[in-house]
Design a protein around this motif. Sequence first.
Motif, PDB file in Angstrom:
ATOM      1  N   ALA A 286      10.736  12.007 -11.421  1.00 22.72           N
ATOM      2  CA  ALA A 286       9.389  11.557 -11.793  1.00 22.72           C
ATOM      3  C   ALA A 286       8.335  12.077 -10.821  1.00 22.72           C
ATOM      4  CB  ALA A 286       9.350  10.033 -11.847  1.00 22.72           C
ATOM      5  N   TYR A 287       8.759  12.311  -9.579  1.00 21.54           N
ATOM      6  CA  TYR A 287       7.834  12.806  -8.569  1.00 21.54           C
ATOM      7  C   TYR A 287       8.388  14.113  -8.024  1.00 21.54           C
ATOM      8  CZ  TYR A 287       6.216   8.004  -8.924  1.00 21.54           C
ATOM      9  OH  TYR A 287       5.743   6.800  -9.399  1.00 21.54           O
ATOM     10  N   GLY A 288       7.606  15.154  -8.173  1.00 21.52           N
ATOM     11  CA  GLY A 288       8.104  16.481  -7.830  1.00 21.52           C
ATOM     12  C   GLY A 288       7.904  16.876  -6.377  1.00 21.52           C
ATOM     13  N   TYR A 289       7.153  16.127  -5.617  1.00 18.28           N
ATOM     14  CA  TYR A 289       6.870  16.518  -4.240  1.00 18.28           C
ATOM     15  C   TYR A 289       7.038  15.310  -3.310  1.00 18.28           C
ATOM     16  CZ  TYR A 289       4.934  20.759  -6.253  1.00 18.28           C
ATOM     17  OH  TYR A 289       4.771  21.935  -6.951  1.00 18.28           O
ATOM     18  N   ARG A 290       7.537  15.607  -2.116  1.00 18.21           N
ATOM     19  CA  ARG A 290       7.779  14.593  -1.101  1.00 18.21           C
ATOM     20  C   ARG A 290       7.134  15.041   0.209  1.00 18.21           C
ATOM     21  NH1 ARG A 290      12.921  11.403   0.774  1.00 18.21           N
ATOM     22  NH2 ARG A 290      12.535  11.267   3.022  1.00 18.21           N
ATOM     23  N   TYR A 291       6.510  14.083   0.893  1.00 14.06           N
ATOM     24  CA  TYR A 291       5.836  14.391   2.149  1.00 14.06           C
ATOM     25  C   TYR A 291       6.342  13.425   3.232  1.00 14.06           C
ATOM     26  CZ  TYR A 291       2.683  17.057  -0.779  1.00 14.06           C
ATOM     27  OH  TYR A 291       2.173  17.978  -1.678  1.00 14.06           O
ATOM     28  N   ASP A 292       6.836  14.013   4.324  1.00  9.89           N
ATOM     29  CA  ASP A 292       7.342  13.249   5.461  1.00  9.89           C
ATOM     30  C   ASP A 292       6.420  13.443   6.667  1.00  9.89           C
ATOM     31  OD1 ASP A 292      10.228  12.288   4.617  1.00  9.89           O
ATOM     32  OD2 ASP A 292      10.022  14.363   3.892  1.00  9.89           O
ATOM     33  N   GLY A 293       6.608  12.569   7.658  1.00 12.38           N
ATOM     34  CA  GLY A 293       5.807  12.655   8.889  1.00 12.38           C
ATOM     35  C   GLY A 293       4.529  11.858   8.849  1.00 12.38           C
ATOM     36  N   LEU A 294       4.450  10.869   7.927  1.00 15.22           N
ATOM     37  CA  LEU A 294       3.250  10.056   7.784  1.00 15.22           C
ATOM     38  C   LEU A 294       3.565   8.592   8.061  1.00 15.22           C
ATOM     39  CD1 LEU A 294       1.892  11.568   4.436  1.00 15.22           C
ATOM     40  CD2 LEU A 294       0.925  11.947   6.714  1.00 15.22           C
ATOM     41  N   THR A 295       2.521   7.840   8.381  1.00 16.42           N
ATOM     42  CA  THR A 295       2.629   6.392   8.498  1.00 16.42           C
ATOM     43  C   THR A 295       1.408   5.758   7.861  1.00 16.42           C
ATOM     44  OG1 THR A 295       2.930   4.528  10.018  1.00 16.42           O
ATOM     45  CG2 THR A 295       1.503   6.313  10.759  1.00 16.42           C
ATOM     46  N   LEU A 296       1.621   4.639   7.196  1.00 15.88           N
ATOM     47  CA  LEU A 296       0.525   3.954   6.512  1.00 15.88           C
ATOM     48  C   LEU A 296      -0.241   3.079   7.499  1.00 15.88           C
ATOM     49  CD1 LEU A 296      -0.876   3.234   3.783  1.00 15.88           C
ATOM     50  CD2 LEU A 296       0.738   1.317   3.623  1.00 15.88           C
ATOM     51  N   VAL A 297      -1.561   3.237   7.507  1.00 12.26           N
ATOM     52  CA  VAL A 297      -2.415   2.438   8.384  1.00 12.26           C
ATOM     53  C   VAL A 297      -3.045   1.275   7.631  1.00 12.26           C
ATOM     54  CG1 VAL A 297      -4.489   2.486   9.830  1.00 12.26           C
ATOM     55  CG2 VAL A 297      -2.905   4.415   9.860  1.00 12.26           C
ATOM     56  N   LEU A 298      -3.466   1.515   6.402  1.00 13.09           N
ATOM     57  CA  LEU A 298      -4.190   0.489   5.659  1.00 13.09           C
ATOM     58  C   LEU A 298      -4.143   0.793   4.183  1.00 13.09           C
ATOM     59  CD1 LEU A 298      -6.295  -1.982   5.891  1.00 13.09           C
ATOM     60  CD2 LEU A 298      -8.044  -0.200   5.661  1.00 13.09           C
ATOM     61  N   GLN A 299      -4.127  -0.273   3.392  1.00 15.31           N
ATOM     62  CA  GLN A 299      -4.333  -0.162   1.950  1.00 15.31           C
ATOM     63  C   GLN A 299      -5.503  -1.059   1.598  1.00 15.31           C
ATOM     64  OE1 GLN A 299      -3.452  -2.652  -0.855  1.00 15.31           O
ATOM     65  NE2 GLN A 299      -4.775  -1.223  -1.959  1.00 15.31           N
ATOM     66  N   SER A 300      -6.562  -0.481   1.079  1.00 14.07           N
ATOM     67  CA  SER A 300      -7.754  -1.244   0.739  1.00 14.07           C
ATOM     68  C   SER A 300      -8.494  -0.553  -0.389  1.00 14.07           C
ATOM     69  CB  SER A 300      -8.672  -1.379   1.966  1.00 14.07           C
ATOM     70  OG  SER A 300      -9.870  -2.039   1.628  1.00 14.07           O
ATOM     71  N   GLY A 301      -9.018  -1.348  -1.299  1.00 18.26           N
ATOM     72  CA  GLY A 301      -9.796  -0.786  -2.396  1.00 18.26           C
ATOM     73  C   GLY A 301      -9.019   0.210  -3.219  1.00 18.26           C
ATOM     74  N   ASN A 302      -7.718  -0.067  -3.460  1.00 20.18           N
ATOM     75  CA  ASN A 302      -6.859   0.839  -4.232  1.00 20.18           C
ATOM     76  C   ASN A 302      -6.774   2.224  -3.607  1.00 20.18           C
ATOM     77  OD1 ASN A 302      -6.100  -0.997  -6.252  1.00 20.18           O
ATOM     78  ND2 ASN A 302      -8.000  -0.639  -7.389  1.00 20.18           N
ATOM     79  N   GLN A 303      -6.792   2.264  -2.288  1.00 21.21           N
ATOM     80  CA  GLN A 303      -6.643   3.519  -1.577  1.00 21.21           C
ATOM     81  C   GLN A 303      -5.734   3.312  -0.374  1.00 21.21           C
ATOM     82  OE1 GLN A 303     -10.327   6.280  -1.785  1.00 21.21           O
ATOM     83  NE2 GLN A 303     -11.160   4.254  -1.380  1.00 21.21           N
ATOM     84  N   TYR A 304      -4.926   4.328  -0.091  1.00 23.63           N
ATOM     85  CA  TYR A 304      -4.053   4.318   1.079  1.00 23.63           C
ATOM     86  C   TYR A 304      -4.687   5.165   2.179  1.00 23.63           C
ATOM     87  CZ  TYR A 304      -0.494   2.776  -2.297  1.00 23.63           C
ATOM     88  OH  TYR A 304       0.210   2.100  -3.261  1.00 23.63           O
ATOM     89  N   VAL A 305      -4.671   4.649   3.392  1.00 18.03           N
ATOM     90  CA  VAL A 305      -5.095   5.424   4.548  1.00 18.03           C
ATOM     91  C   VAL A 305      -3.855   5.714   5.380  1.00 18.03           C
ATOM     92  CG1 VAL A 305      -6.564   5.506   6.587  1.00 18.03           C
ATOM     93  CG2 VAL A 305      -7.354   4.308   4.540  1.00 18.03           C
ATOM     94  N   MET A 306      -3.532   7.003   5.532  1.00 19.42           N
ATOM     95  CA  MET A 306      -2.332   7.410   6.256  1.00 19.42           C
ATOM     96  C   MET A 306      -2.696   8.360   7.384  1.00 19.42           C
ATOM     97  SD  MET A 306       0.364   8.075   3.181  1.00 19.42           S
ATOM     98  CE  MET A 306       0.131   7.236   1.623  1.00 19.42           C
ATOM     99  N   LEU A 307      -1.849   8.339   8.417  1.00 14.16           N
ATOM    100  CA  LEU A 307      -2.011   9.222   9.559  1.00 14.16           C
ATOM    101  C   LEU A 307      -0.706   9.962   9.817  1.00 14.16           C
ATOM    102  CD1 LEU A 307      -3.907   6.974  12.136  1.00 14.16           C
ATOM    103  CD2 LEU A 307      -4.877   8.839  10.783  1.00 14.16           C
ATOM    104  N   PRO A 308      -0.780  11.234  10.206  1.00 13.00           N
ATOM    105  CA  PRO A 308       0.427  11.931  10.656  1.00 13.00           C
ATOM    106  C   PRO A 308       0.890  11.372  11.995  1.00 13.00           C
ATOM    107  CG  PRO A 308      -1.336  13.473  10.060  1.00 13.00           C
ATOM    108  CD  PRO A 308      -1.946  12.129  10.148  1.00 13.00           C
TER     109      PRO A 308
END
Length: 344
Positions: A286-308
């Motif tokens: 169902a998902y063709g791409y995967r991204y590693d090396g990230l961490t989630l900082v915040l989820q707000s307003g239907n948006q994810y904020v991530m940092l490497p």
Amino acid sequence: MNEGPTGLGRLGWIIGAIAAPTSLVTGLLYYFGYYHAYWFFAYFGVNSTVLNFSTADYLRRSLDALWVPMTLTAAVGLLAFWAHELLRGRLAAEAGREVLRHAIPVVAGLGLLLTLGGLWSTLTETFLNRVLVLAPLSLSLGVTLLAYALHLRRTLAAATPPPDATSAANADPPDGEADDRDSSASDPDPLTSGSPADSDTSNTSSPSVTRPEWVALAEWAVIFVLVALGLVWAANDYAASVGETRARRLASQLANYPSTVLYSERSLSISAPGVSETRCHDPKAAYGYRYDGLTLVLQSGNQYVMLPYRWTPTNGVALVVPRSDSVRLEFGPPPSADPQGPAC
């Protein structure tokens, strides 16, 4: 001063009639929470307005920004009230009044210097601006000291017998007036009697000369505005500093945060240090791409904020990914020294 409590109480009634206390407090908390969030995410290069924070989000962040200022202000205020009560008890003694006569000019001079420094710092850059909250606190403290020096001066004038009455009481009476002197000696002292009639009504410094209510109200209003503006200015600077400090601490501890694997239906073309893109070869995935090396900082307003994990202030980027069915998050423990996730 007789008009002090009346003027202050009247001012409080007017403020309460114009703005409800709950609305005023909520507005201030929202304001400080906004600046906390703004400077927190500005450190990572993200404009906080795109995150659609709710009022509740800003109110929660304001607690982090105001915890220390409110605690210190309450403690200092309590100590000031106790010191004032102690000082009132010493005014009954002549030695205490003599000390006040020398202390009032010192308090007024210090208040004037602090007030001028705070006002000057609002117009141009001074050495006070280089220290956190020093300029606004100089303004608030200076105005408070000036007002308190004026209050002490009026209180001292009320507790001090008029010079004419004192000299007349000590003078030798003419013949035939000894009885009058004895009767006058039995009169109560102005300090202990507290009767306005015992004071010299012609003395303009005496509290028996009551100023118009609007004068007292205007005086308290100016004092309140200047002190309040200084405190709001100080809290605003402190909220911004706390937001940036929290961001720096988070950046220094990124390696301890849980890893976040981002799956996406399409390629997101993420180019960031330490972030790897893996294309899933399973045609039924169902998902063709995967991204590693990230961490989630915040989820707000239907948006994810991530940092490497390898984010740095010089070359780091922050990711704001819309929350939708086209992406999926998978959480795990912090990555090892060589963060290489499994294949799709």
